[in-house]
Motif scaffolding. Structure first.
Motif, PDB file in Angstrom:
ATOM      1  N   THR A 148       0.390  -1.890  -0.321  1.00  0.00           N
ATOM      2  CA  THR A 148       1.664  -1.810  -1.024  1.00  0.00           C
ATOM      3  C   THR A 148       2.154  -3.196  -1.408  1.00  0.00           C
ATOM      4  OG1 THR A 148       3.934  -0.967  -0.941  1.00  0.00           O
ATOM      5  CG2 THR A 148       3.067  -1.893   1.091  1.00  0.00           C
ATOM      6  N   PHE A 149       2.873  -3.263  -2.525  1.00  0.00           N
ATOM      7  CA  PHE A 149       3.468  -4.527  -2.940  1.00  0.00           C
ATOM      8  C   PHE A 149       4.754  -4.814  -2.171  1.00  0.00           C
ATOM      9  CE2 PHE A 149       0.962  -3.412  -6.744  1.00  0.00           C
ATOM     10  CZ  PHE A 149       0.239  -4.582  -6.881  1.00  0.00           C
ATOM     11  N   PHE A 150       5.516  -3.756  -1.825  1.00  0.00           N
ATOM     12  CA  PHE A 150       6.810  -3.933  -1.170  1.00  0.00           C
ATOM     13  C   PHE A 150       6.907  -3.005   0.053  1.00  0.00           C
ATOM     14  CE2 PHE A 150       7.555  -4.984  -5.658  1.00  0.00           C
ATOM     15  CZ  PHE A 150       8.015  -6.285  -5.518  1.00  0.00           C
ATOM     16  N   PRO A 151       6.515  -3.485   1.225  1.00  0.00           N
ATOM     17  CA  PRO A 151       6.572  -2.643   2.429  1.00  0.00           C
ATOM     18  C   PRO A 151       8.003  -2.483   2.932  1.00  0.00           C
ATOM     19  CG  PRO A 151       5.940  -4.865   3.029  1.00  0.00           C
ATOM     20  CD  PRO A 151       6.020  -4.851   1.525  1.00  0.00           C
ATOM     21  N   TYR A 152       8.245  -1.364   3.576  1.00  0.00           N
ATOM     22  CA  TYR A 152       9.521  -1.136   4.252  1.00  0.00           C
ATOM     23  C   TYR A 152       9.436  -1.820   5.603  1.00  0.00           C
ATOM     24  CZ  TYR A 152      13.184   1.663   6.614  1.00  0.00           C
ATOM     25  OH  TYR A 152      14.286   2.092   7.321  1.00  0.00           O
TER      26      TYR A 152
ATOM     27  N   GLN B 186       8.745   3.875  -1.118  1.00  0.00           N
ATOM     28  CA  GLN B 186       7.552   3.135  -0.706  1.00  0.00           C
ATOM     29  C   GLN B 186       6.303   3.560  -1.469  1.00  0.00           C
ATOM     30  OE1 GLN B 186       6.099   1.360   3.329  1.00  0.00           O
ATOM     31  NE2 GLN B 186       5.873   3.571   3.480  1.00  0.00           N
ATOM     32  N   TYR B 187       6.121   4.865  -1.684  1.00  0.00           N
ATOM     33  CA  TYR B 187       4.907   5.324  -2.353  1.00  0.00           C
ATOM     34  C   TYR B 187       4.871   4.962  -3.836  1.00  0.00           C
ATOM     35  CZ  TYR B 187       2.451   7.520   1.463  1.00  0.00           C
ATOM     36  OH  TYR B 187       1.717   7.716   2.612  1.00  0.00           O
TER      37      TYR B 187
ATOM     38  N   LEU C 260       6.771  12.764  -0.224  1.00  0.00           N
ATOM     39  CA  LEU C 260       7.228  14.096  -0.601  1.00  0.00           C
ATOM     40  C   LEU C 260       7.714  14.148  -2.048  1.00  0.00           C
ATOM     41  CD1 LEU C 260       9.058  15.183   2.683  1.00  0.00           C
ATOM     42  CD2 LEU C 260       6.783  15.868   1.869  1.00  0.00           C
ATOM     43  N   SER C 261       7.884  12.982  -2.673  1.00  0.00           N
ATOM     44  CA  SER C 261       8.207  12.957  -4.105  1.00  0.00           C
ATOM     45  C   SER C 261       6.951  13.122  -4.956  1.00  0.00           C
ATOM     46  CB  SER C 261       8.904  11.640  -4.473  1.00  0.00           C
ATOM     47  OG  SER C 261       8.013  10.536  -4.306  1.00  0.00           O
TER      48      SER C 261
ATOM     49  N   PRO D 124       7.951   8.726  10.228  1.00  0.00           N
ATOM     50  CA  PRO D 124       8.870   9.087   9.135  1.00  0.00           C
ATOM     51  C   PRO D 124       8.886   8.099   7.976  1.00  0.00           C
ATOM     52  CG  PRO D 124      10.092   8.289  11.046  1.00  0.00           C
ATOM     53  CD  PRO D 124       8.660   8.429  11.487  1.00  0.00           C
ATOM     54  N   ARG D 125       8.262   6.943   8.140  1.00  0.00           N
ATOM     55  CA  ARG D 125       8.238   5.960   7.055  1.00  0.00           C
ATOM     56  C   ARG D 125       7.385   6.418   5.879  1.00  0.00           C
ATOM     57  NH1 ARG D 125       7.402   0.864  11.097  1.00  0.00           N
ATOM     58  NH2 ARG D 125       6.410   2.552  12.283  1.00  0.00           N
TER      59      ARG D 125
END
Length: 379
Positions: A75-79, A94-95, A127-128, A121-122
């Motif tokens: 990922t480019f921008f992790p939580y 995130q996805y 789900l989108s 849960p991250r």
């Protein structure tokens, strides 16, 4: 049936957790895709050999011998728990920052999986992108007490609990924490692979770690923020103890322990070697601190030690304090040393090997997976 596992750890991790066992059991009948939390640029700078980067495989899905497909994406921008990225918005999107993930899900025909199995849960923003027929959340930790977890995750975790068709909590305190959010909530403790750990023919590798004239005390698992190093110091002061610590280092070890001749930190060893290690040891050890992290932990290693017939000594954090079984609990360092002296004299001073193994046999992963299938109507 297609089951999507949404996990913290990479599938090919140095640590084997409950979801590995569920995935391998489900893979006997269903198609499994395991997605771990993504890696990011900062991890390359910190550790190019980390599990996440090692599992990336250039964004290609891998297949293991148990029939589990797995991927650790980028990922480019992790939580993350830093001032910029800890906002809830990054978790919910995130996805969107994982290149190629839509194409991978489409190619694997996981756009409409039969079950989305969350252990972290991250992953909620997936789900989108998918429309699972059912959602299950297996809650295994009090995540908000971990230093690297954003405080905003609690609201997201509650959202996932509400969305799920069933929620499985490994500790009763976790179930109490989310009480009232989902009527289909169940206490489902961890288990063990009894046949694997009780196998008397398991290869006995790393024999050099064990000393015949000592009480060989074994710990297996991550050495992290929950480790009670003061307990290790007290144990190391006993000249009849040989302390063997097996697992990846995720925190700093006190210099005084590094200098002890009767303490060995091996680093990670293959999971396939664990039964042989257990069967060569004289006692298993769970020296956890007692705090808001460990009070919510249900230790898999307790059942694994017992499956191998190994006497187990553990600190009395909340989950084991409320548990009855053929293992030993200590409330303070004096009681810990007393138990070790008693085991030195007689390994069966309170429980026989048969009693210890019978306790483990009642807690198999196979019985746990049957319970999951029943509650999710997957039978």
């Amino acid at each position: 049936m297609k089951i999507l596992f949404l996990e913290n750890l990479p599938y090919q991790s140095h640590i084997t957790v409950g979801s590995h066992h569920y995935a391998r059991l489900f893979a006997k009948e269903h198609q499994i895709l395991w997605l771990s939390l993504p890696w990011h640029i900062a991890q390359v700078i910190r550790d190019r050999k980390s599990d996440r980067i090692r599992n990336w495989n250039w964004n290609r899905v891998s297949l293991d011998e148990n029939g589990v497909n797995y991927l650790t994406p980028f990922t480019f921008f992790p939580y993350r728990n830093n001032p910029v990225l800890r906002n809830e918005w990054f978790c919910h999107h995130q996805y969107s920052f994982i290149p190629g993930i839509r194409a991978i899900l489409r190619r694997m025909n996981f756009g409409r999986p039969d079950l989305a199995w969350f252990s972290d849960p991250r992953h909620i923003s997936i789900l989108s992108m998918i429309q699972p027929k059912k959602i299950a959340y297996r809650c295994v930790d009090n995540l908000e007490e971990f230093s690297d977890v954003p405080r905003s995750l609690l609201a997201i975790e509650k959202e996932l609990v509400r969305k799920s068709d069933a929620v499985f909590f490994t500790a009763s305190l976790l179930k109490e924490k989310f009480s009232g959010l989902n009527p289909n909530s169940f206490h489902l403790p961890n288990g063990c692979d009894f046949e694997f750990f009780s196998n008397p023919e398991a290869p006995r590798r790393h024999s050099e770690l064990f000393l015949r004239d000592k009480l060989n005390l074994l710990y297996t698992g991550a050495i992290a923020q929950w480790m009670d190093f003061e307990a290790l110091e007290r144990v190391a002061e006993l000249d009849f103890v040989n302390l063997i610590m097996v697992g990846p280092l995720r925190t700093s070890i006190p210099e005084s322990l590094k200098k002890r001749s009767n303490v060995t930190f091996t680093g990670p060893l293959p999971y396939g070697d664990m039964p042989g290690l257990v069967q060569q040891a004289d006692a298993g050890f769970i020296p956890f601190l007692i705090n808001k992290v460990t009070d919510y932990v249900d230790p898999i290693k307790l059942h694994e030690y017992c499956a191998g017939g190994l006497p187990c000594i553990t600190s009395s954090f909340r989950t084991v304090a409320n548990m009855t079984g053929a293992f030993y609990k200590y409330r303070d360092y004096e009681e810990l040393c007393m138990l070790l002296r008693a085991l030195k004299e007689n390994r069966s001073f309170r429980y026989t090997k048969e009693e210890i193994q019978n306790f483990a046999m009642q807690n198999s992963w196979a019985s746990r997976s049957r319970f999951v299938k029943e509650k999710l109507h997957l039978m």
